[in-house]
Design a protein around this motif. Structure first.
Motif, PDB file in Angstrom:
ATOM      1  N   GLY A 115       0.869  -1.224   0.053  1.00  0.00           N
ATOM      2  CA  GLY A 115      -0.017   0.018   0.061  1.00  0.00           C
ATOM      3  C   GLY A 115       0.877   1.273   0.059  1.00  0.00           C
ATOM      4  O   GLY A 115       1.909   1.213  -0.037  1.00  0.00           O
ATOM      5  N   ASP A 116       0.200   2.435  -0.054  1.00  0.00           N
ATOM      6  CA  ASP A 116       1.247   3.659  -0.177  1.00  0.00           C
ATOM      7  C   ASP A 116       1.770   3.918   1.305  1.00  0.00           C
ATOM      8  O   ASP A 116       2.784   4.568   1.138  1.00  0.00           O
ATOM      9  N   GLY A 117       1.116   3.440   2.443  1.00  0.00           N
ATOM     10  CA  GLY A 117       1.772   3.718   3.670  1.00  0.00           C
ATOM     11  C   GLY A 117       3.022   2.521   3.660  1.00  0.00           C
ATOM     12  O   GLY A 117       4.157   3.093   4.212  1.00  0.00           O
ATOM     13  N   ASP A 118       2.609   1.551   3.414  1.00  0.00           N
ATOM     14  CA  ASP A 118       3.541   0.373   3.425  1.00  0.00           C
ATOM     15  C   ASP A 118       4.764   0.830   2.473  1.00  0.00           C
ATOM     16  O   ASP A 118       5.918   0.421   2.896  1.00  0.00           O
ATOM     17  N   LEU A 177       1.647  -1.391  -6.350  1.00  0.00           N
ATOM     18  CA  LEU A 177       1.503  -0.425  -5.151  1.00  0.00           C
ATOM     19  C   LEU A 177      -0.245   0.158  -5.149  1.00  0.00           C
ATOM     20  O   LEU A 177      -0.620   0.692  -6.332  1.00  0.00           O
ATOM     21  N   PHE A 178      -0.677  -0.466  -4.331  1.00  0.00           N
ATOM     22  CA  PHE A 178      -2.058   0.057  -4.058  1.00  0.00           C
ATOM     23  C   PHE A 178      -2.077   1.617  -3.618  1.00  0.00           C
ATOM     24  O   PHE A 178      -2.115   1.633  -2.388  1.00  0.00           O
ATOM     25  N   ASN A 179      -2.505   2.341  -4.298  1.00  0.00           N
ATOM     26  CA  ASN A 179      -2.364   3.850  -3.665  1.00  0.00           C
ATOM     27  C   ASN A 179      -3.672   4.303  -3.552  1.00  0.00           C
ATOM     28  O   ASN A 179      -4.435   4.772  -4.493  1.00  0.00           O
ATOM     29  N   ASN A 180      -4.277   4.199  -2.241  1.00  0.00           N
ATOM     30  CA  ASN A 180      -5.543   4.853  -1.803  1.00  0.00           C
ATOM     31  C   ASN A 180      -5.439   6.141  -1.190  1.00  0.00           C
ATOM     32  O   ASN A 180      -6.119   6.656  -0.559  1.00  0.00           O
ATOM     33  N   GLU A 181      -4.235   6.623  -1.016  1.00  0.00           N
ATOM     34  CA  GLU A 181      -3.704   8.056  -0.556  1.00  0.00           C
ATOM     35  C   GLU A 181      -4.224   8.071   0.947  1.00  0.00           C
ATOM     36  O   GLU A 181      -4.649   9.041   1.573  1.00  0.00           O
ATOM     37  N   ILE A 182      -4.008   6.920   1.696  1.00  0.00           N
ATOM     38  CA  ILE A 182      -4.609   6.831   2.989  1.00  0.00           C
ATOM     39  C   ILE A 182      -4.217   5.538   3.686  1.00  0.00           C
ATOM     40  O   ILE A 182      -3.805   4.662   2.841  1.00  0.00           O
ATOM     41  N   TYR A 183      -4.027   5.480   4.920  1.00  0.00           N
ATOM     42  CA  TYR A 183      -3.729   4.242   5.745  1.00  0.00           C
ATOM     43  C   TYR A 183      -5.249   3.560   5.872  1.00  0.00           C
ATOM     44  O   TYR A 183      -6.154   4.161   6.675  1.00  0.00           O
ATOM     45  N   GLY A 184      -5.520   2.477   5.278  1.00  0.00           N
ATOM     46  CA  GLY A 184      -6.850   1.896   5.471  1.00  0.00           C
ATOM     47  C   GLY A 184      -6.721   1.044   6.662  1.00  0.00           C
ATOM     48  O   GLY A 184      -7.454   1.558   7.589  1.00  0.00           O
ATOM     49  N   LEU A 185      -5.804   0.141   6.872  1.00  0.00           N
ATOM     50  CA  LEU A 185      -5.954  -0.926   7.901  1.00  0.00           C
ATOM     51  C   LEU A 185      -5.966  -0.297   9.218  1.00  0.00           C
ATOM     52  O   LEU A 185      -6.607  -0.778  10.181  1.00  0.00           O
TER      53      LEU A 185
HETATM   54 MG   LIG Z   1      -3.272   3.002   1.609  1.00  0.00          MG
END
Ligand SMILES: [Mg+2]
Ligand SMILES: Cc1ncc(C[n+]2csc(CCOP(=O)(O)OP(=O)(O)O)c2C)c(N)n1
Ligand SMILES: Cc1ncc(C[n+]2csc(CCOP(=O)(O)OP(=O)(O)O)c2C)c(N)n1
Ligand code: SF4
Ligand code: SF4
Ligand SMILES: [Mg+2]
Lengths: 613, 344, 613, 344
Positions: free
Chosen positions: B102-105, B128-136
């Protein structure tokens, strides 16, 4: 070259000291190698500054090398030197405490002028102020004699002066009745491409030798007869080299390639330097971007079927804790080498210490048990890291190997084993059918999972750091399953006790006092026990190599003595660990945290004070 | 390595062959579902055996991905997947290694491994899954969140300028960069297949929607009513045209890109830049990566794909060289090499 | 609205369970808040899944909330629920084990059709297969009734269905004789900007309330009278919020700004979310790029004179070890909050555990002692983190604060302290002249350095992680100095024992059995002791908040009983720690590693089995 | 904060005021000496009080630097100096913060903090001593070592392509990048002074010679006999001329830079690029950073200096805004805000 009859000595401790640029490490190792060829038993220890090359002539820039050679069993480089060779005042100042009263000190008088004396931090000239009265001083203008000897050679002044270490070595060769041949061979090979340097160094060596004869500084020279050593082929080996080679041996034995992911750090880097030379044996070394990447790359390699290894010193090991937890959860092989050094924090990076035992036993989140093994001599790093690899592979769990700066850089002669004589290492293979396969099925005795790796058709599965369901390995948040898995992981490490040798005891097997130690203190502790034995004091020594789990018979051993004394180069970490595992016994402690090994005398005194109480 | 590793002709694989028996646990509506499906569609098109695919992930919603694949998979720790994947690939270069992050990872805790794996150009594929946020962890801003974005950890708006994954990748020496979007399954599948063919580190940024914590983050690019105007699908060797009628294009004006309408102001298709993904110089790739609405369309597709030796190849090469020079073939021989002596 | 006379209960445990999207956390907290306003004592605990929102209707996606309310002292959210409200079969399935036999279960029957029953993993319909025979089942078509109630409201179907939690809450309000007023106020403020939502939710709430009256599912409703609670102003607070506020209080008290450097991780993130709201109080929050940067930024802030704090859970704490070592060496204030969760590795991220004690005591290279403090209830996180800050500042050394998921997310009513009543915090200031200043001069009692920070003229100096010379702080590789500094760092932490309160004992102050625990087990252990007392069994309880150093009188306390039972949510870490500090005593253990708190009954049973032996 | 913090007019500071009493322990001939001296010369030219200078370093030979300065200093841990410096600057924005780091410290273990500090644009100055080797650990390759370089850990030559600190910095959003060299004390001092005036993260790469483990690494740029031909001293607003007689210059040819000789082939000084350090677009700065001998001169001087809000300013700004909106002024008030009840 007329000679008086040399005086025979059982053993002697020699210390070389000079500026970082003076080549003392090389001088020391040449002397060592020559002595080994003569059949002496011996042990060495280099003493580096933390700076690469601090200003010339300062105490901070002094580099030392100590070697003990003898005809009787030598277990340590010696407490105090019988003879010190000091190339300048700073070397004298920082090494004088390492010379026994009455010992000999050879000084390069060329450096004992005001400027250098001051640089070393002396207020007055130690050659004149009486501060050396307790020692036998041999004054030798080593530098100017070297210059004289090399007159006419086509070399700049700096290079000529650099040969003074060979002059000093020559002196030592005469004093201890050693042949110059091996060193000459060495020089010829080292400077193969620069014959002028071969010539210069040889000249200096010969000049030093002859000078020693001439001045007969010491009434006569000494002979240290060959030790009674087991037959076999030998080589000289340091702990770091032995660790590296033990890994090569384990990888060859199990038939997997060795993967070494590491980030440089003193005093572990030499393992990287060593292993990277053996690409032809299939070794892959990755100099990672940091310690975390290093351990993670090793985890990846193990996951994919290679023998994954990483190494560091304390600060780097602290960084690896989280990833080691992953390997514990995923139950894959992994070897983590911790070459301990003085701490906390950056601490004393070039000094030795045993203070990471707590860290490696406990430095991970949650209950995450790990096998811990410590070698006890430079050469047995080979054997114990081989065992570390065996246990890690056969039991499918990380093993931490606790070396230290003293073992890593110290060296001793080593009788070469033959690969055929080393124990087998059997990777746990899944032999059932695809349908029967489950990622967390276990070998019934060892409780290990099977090492099923990507590329094996039909056995695809997923691993990870979330708690897993027993057998299936699926993610599970079930409370009872969690307890079960926590217990399995603990029991699995405990079960390793069935696959390691029992603890040996040296000396008395019961009685008044048992000495307990681990790791690099072995030499000093053994020497203390042996020396006391000669003095008629019989005590036992249990020096532990398998720290977690501990050998099964250790409890019984501890119970066989009235008192137990735990000696460590930390503030009491093994002692506390024994207190929780064997709370039924009382433990006395001898601790020292000075960045230095124990002196044999320190241990003997402590023992005597206990026995006299 | 085992009796299971026997080489045998395999029947043609299908999507189902790549679907694991584990329940997919993403939020309903999460963009991750579409990405999973696209990968499961892509793998059968890649000429590898099923057992040779490996998915390595870090931690995050995205990183749960391997559990849903029926391939080998390893859900590791936060940010470290590139390092684990490096070990895997070096240990067995035959494997087809995918890193899921992810973007954070990738760009927060894993930023260092991210740039180093690209620098080494090890032959793995990074999604790279970029959702521009920490999801988990429930909605904190990430290094790709917008300046000013309000999140759980920035109630007054974020004050950090976002990273561009692509720009970092190029600066780190990245040899392959593509961008795609969770709303376009076809493009995803196609890019996944192509990226697997690239030798070296393939970085694929996927604009992914987190319905829960950052819904519509990519709306400026994906909104149905204007997506054609804000998506430029790059194809190597083709002019950079976009818009529903392919009536807009990109042109260079000095050092800057500009959008032109074909036909208007005498702009001809000939002026339109032709995409060269294989150009080693990074300048135009940098420009393409940097474009974003409202002034520009977002560049999708394979933006950069250049040749360079991979780390794994170089390791193998040095191994071969070392064999030629080696003076010992086994540990026994090594032990006995150099300075030894015999005690008789 | 005719009412029967409600039945009075001392206490009751209520559990709300539904899909992650069903709003159970909100329902639970509204119920809690209303009860608190009525003067009940209470304790709550939410139970989240590790996924944000796993597929609807699956067990993995169930989110629960348990609250115990009562008129007598409530120390835990209760072992088993007296009443469970389950919004779907999955909620029933994953919560049924948390309901006492004979308890009430309210089911939304609308969800008990085949599809949902299967999704939940049931083979047969639990409402029909007899598996619920041990419980009193109240069937309520909550969803359809909500729809009916909201007919005519201008809202899409999804939004209407979302109001079903208010329907359920309405039912509970009637059952437990609570007013709806506070919740109505809450809805009006929450949906201020969407009046239609206010209306819809209010309607659902009223409908549920009225429905409960109508069906009289339970013969009559219950009254839980107000507790006898100390006078004062109260609020409801969770452990994470209390930790955040305690830091604010400490910073205000010492007159320094608060710097909070952190990287999000469950269950610690809420402290970040909380603190970032208080910029106006001078708080700076930095969401760092990783845990290492987080702790290092806090170190930087402390070095520059602010109160530097960082927080994480186990995996992140493991990463911070190296940096904590630096702060120990530099001797500056630093607070590290570890909100423990299930491990090892990623483990059970949303579950609670106490298994990082070893990590925080030992997870750093070399001998690097650290103060460790653990709160024991959600609200007293405030008090203990305040103390953590006091000790860190006054003693100039890092303090680790060991919270856990149970404390962090659990909540209870809290009597508000007044800032004036909190103890002073005195930053150690150097009062001498520039000439007298030395970086490692110490306060004679506390052994702390002085907090001299950049910007102070004339006192410029250098700190660092290399071993420092006593007093001057210059780099020193001297062996004796190293030993001295190792000892000083250890003694300094030991000396903290002179500045913390003595250990209190609850119950018997000597006798047969002492219970020892730490951290979040307090509520269950205290309840067990109190319940046993009522049953006539008198034992002692020493629940420890100051873990390193331990209170000075602890040894004496341990010695006053025949047996000591150490209860922990790990495999025995405190027990082992006590074994090394007080090897003279024997320790029994009660351990549980299931991601869950102790049940009171588990502790009572263990005690009884010991006492009956 | 203490009686020592009294504001008082200070006498003009000199180099000596910045020299500590500790013995400098670098190897004789190490480039670090010249850098130390240049900083000690620069600080008196910066209008700050002595007590407001702080030097924060990681670990490495370079990182011993703070001990030799008589300012406040903190020798922290390997790679983490940017994070510590961030905390220092945020805690007290009045301080003038200098981070001292080596190529390994900054770009190996510290790579992530390096890119994040640049992204945040926090107002500190970073001196990156680039000797393309790990000095303190005795000679392993670093992330800036050359491809093929033989070091202790790459006996057969390195197989990683080096990072360019400047390119990474730009990709990370860096607002200031300068390059200088240990053989040019004047240039160093000048750049240090100017960089301290930049608001935001100033990254200064210093080409530094490690005599022991990587001697002459920068010889292609520094060798006396040809240094004028291989050093381009950039000045904002000035044409990019170099060579002993300033008879060479840089020109754009399409998308590439080229070296031209003034006068030859009709090339006029007018064609020569004029340096614009303040241009926000990174394209030309990227090109300048990337140049190296033998085809190009090495660009020295301030390559990029653009304006952007700094993290510390934004923190302060949000603080001020929060004060305006605040409904409570103290912890007592906060505790009593919102939902409370009274038990009587
Ligand atoms: Mg993310
Ligand atoms: C060492 C460590 N630090 C922090 C966390 C908590 N954590 C888990 S996922 C995550 C970030 C997730 O964001 P991203 O990588 O963007 O993935 P997404 O969930 O958005 O797919 C964090 C901070 C962790 N698991 N481990
Ligand atoms: C956590 C940690 N890992 C590794 C080291 C060992 N180490 C010290 S300095 C250094 C690299 C030095 O290289 P560089 O940053 O380029 O500085 P230089 O010595 O060349 O000035 C390393 C690997 C350490 N001190 N701490
Ligand atoms: S939180 Fe966001 S990214 Fe994670 S599963 Fe839900 S929608 Fe997807
Ligand atoms: S090793 Fe190299 S960088 Fe380090 S002090 Fe010596 S010359 Fe300088
Ligand atoms: Mg360097």
């Amino acid at each position: 070259m007329s000679k008086t009859m040399p005086v025979e000595l059982d053993k002697v401790v020699i210390r070389f000291a000079g500026d970082s640029g003076d080549g003392m490490q090389l001088t020391g190792s040449q002397f060592t190698y020559t002595s080994a060829m003569l059949g002496n038993d011996l042990a060495t220890f280099p003493d580096f500054p933390a700076e690469i090359r601090a200003p010339q002539g300062t105490v901070e820039g002094v580099s030392g090398f100590q070697v003990q050679i003898g005809k009787i069993d030598i277990y340590t480089p010696g407490d105090l030197a019988d003879i010190l060779i000091a190339m300048n005042p700073a070397a004298l100042r920082s090494n004088i405490n390492w010379v026994r009263k009455g010992g000999n000190i050879i000084l390069d008088t060329d450096y004992f002028q005001d400027r250098n004396i001051k640089k070393a931090g002396y207020k007055t000239n130690p050659m004149e102020d009486g501060s050396l009265d307790d020692y036998k001083i041999i004054e030798a203008p080593i530098t100017s004699l070297t210059k004289t000897a090399l007159k006419g050679i086509e070399l700049d002044n700096k290079s000529i002066i650099r040969c003074k270490n060979m002059f000093a070595l020559g002196m030592m060769y005469w004093l201890f009745d050693r042949s110059k041949d091996e060193t000459i061979k060495f020089l010829e090979s080292k400077f193969r491409k620069k014959p002028v340097l071969v010539e210069a160094n040889k000249k200096a060596l010969n000049a030093g030798y002859n000078y020693a004869i001439t001045i007969r500084a010491i009434a006569s020279n000494y002979k240290i007869p060959a030790a009674k050593i087991e037959k076999g082929i030998y080589r000289h080996i340091s702990g770091n080299q032995a660790s590296a080679w033990g890994l090569l041996a384990a990888a060859e034995k199990v038939g997997r390639k060795l993967f070494y992911g590491s980030y440089p750090i003193t005093p572990a880097s030499d393992i990287l330097h060593e292993l990277t030379k053996y690409k032809n044996l299939g070794v892959i070394t990755l100099q990672a971007e940091d310690e975390i990447a290093a351990v993670c790359s090793a985890i990846g390699a193990s996951y994919a079927g290679q023998l994954g290894v990483t190494a560091s010193a304390g600060p780097g090991i602290a960084l690896k804790g989280e990833a080691i937890g992953l390997a514990i959860m995923a139950e894959i092989p992994l070897i983590i080498i911790d070459v301990q050094r003085g701490g906390p924090s950056t601490g004393l990076p070039t000094k030795t210490e045993q203070a990471d035992l707590n860290l490696v036993l406990y430095g991970r989140n949650s209950d995450s048990p790990c096998i811990v093994i410590a070698p006890s001599t430079p050469a047995n790093c080979f054997e114990y890291i081989f065992q570390a690899a065996r246990l890690s592979i056969e039991h499918m769990t990380p093993v931490i190997f606790l070396s230290d700066g003293y073992l890593a850089n110290g060296s001793e002669p080593w009788k070469l084993p033959s690969m055929a004589d080393l124990p087998e290492i059997n990777a746990p293979q899944f032999k059932g059918s695809e349908q029967e396969f489950q990622p967390y099925l276990r070998d019934p005795k060892k409780m290990s999972r099977y090492w099923v790796v990507p590329g094996m058709a039909g056995l695809e599965h997923r691993l990870g750091g979330l708690e897993k369901e027993d057998i299936t390995g699926n993610i599970s948040y079930d409370p009872e399953n969690h307890q079960k898995m926590i217990d399995i992981r603990a029991d699995k490490v405990k079960a390793v006790a069935n696959f390691i040798p029992e603890q040996q005891v040296i000396g008395a097997t019961s009685g008044e006092l048992l000495l307990v130690g681990w790791g690099s203190t072995y030499g000093s502790m053994l020497s203390a026990v042996k020396e006391l034995e000669k003095e008629g004091v019989k005590i036992g020594l249990a020096h532990i190599n398998y720290l977690n789990p501990l050998p099964k018979n250790l409890g019984t051993i501890l119970g066989a003595y009235n008192k137990v004394l735990v000696c460590e180069l930390n503030s009491g970490q093994l002692a506390n660990y024994l207190r929780h595992l064997f709370p039924e016994y009382r433990y006395l402690q001898l601790n020292k945290v000075q960045g230095l090994p124990f002196k044999i005398t320190e241990i003997k005194e402590k023992i005597k004070s206990i026995l006299n109480n | 390595m085992s009796e299971h590793a026997i080489d045998a002709p395999q029947p043609k694989l299908t999507k189902k062959d790549f679907t694991s028996d584990q329940m997919v646990r993403w939020c309903p509506g999460c963009g991750d579902y579409a990405i999973l499906s696209a990968i499961q569609n892509a793998l059968p098109q890649i000429p590898e055996k099923k057992e040779d695919f490996v998915f390595i992930s870090g931690i995050g919603c995205a990183a749960r991905f391997p559990y849903y694949m029926s391939t080998y998979g390893f859900h590791t720790i936060h940010g470290r997947a590139p390092a684990v994947a490096t070990g895997v690939k070096l240990a067995n270069p035959k494997l087809n290694v995918w890193e899921i992050t992810g973007d954070g990872d990738a760009l927060a805790i894993g930023g260092n491994h991210f740039i180093h794996v690209l620098r080494r150009n090890i032959d793995i594929n990074i999604l790279l899954f970029n959702n521009e946020i920490y999801g988990l962890t429930k909605g904190q801003y990430s290094p790709t969140s917008r300046f000013g974005q309000v999140t759980k950890s920035t109630p007054m708006g974020g004050i950090e300028r976002p990273f561009s994954a692509g720009e970092l990748a190029l600066a780190a020496g990245g040899t392959f960069f593509a961008r795609t979007i969770d709303t376009n399954p076809k493009l995803m599948t196609q890019i996944f297949v192509e990226s697997s063919q690239h030798q070296g580190t393939s970085l694929i940024e996927i604009l992914q929607n987190c319905v829960i914590f950052n819904d519509n983050a990519h709306a400026a690019v994906t909104r149905k009513d204007h997506k054609d105007d804000f998506q430029l699908h790059l194809e190597h060797g083709k002019p950079m045209l976009f818009g529903k009628e392919k009536d807009k294009g990109l042109r260079l004006n000095g050092f800057k890109l500009e959008v032109v309408s074909i036909g208007e102001n005498g702009d001809q298709e000939n002026d339109i830049l032709v995409h060269d993904a294989n150009e080693t110089d990074t300048i135009i790739h940098h420009m393409l990566i940097r474009m974003s609405p409202p002034d520009f369309p977002m560049a999708l597709g394979i933006i950069r794909a250049v040749k360079a030796p991979t780390y794994d190849q170089l390791v193998e090469q040095q191994y071969q060289q070392s064999l030629e020079k080696a003076s010992f073939q086994s540990v026994d021989e090594l032990l006995r090499s150099g300075n030894t002596w015999e005690v008789k």
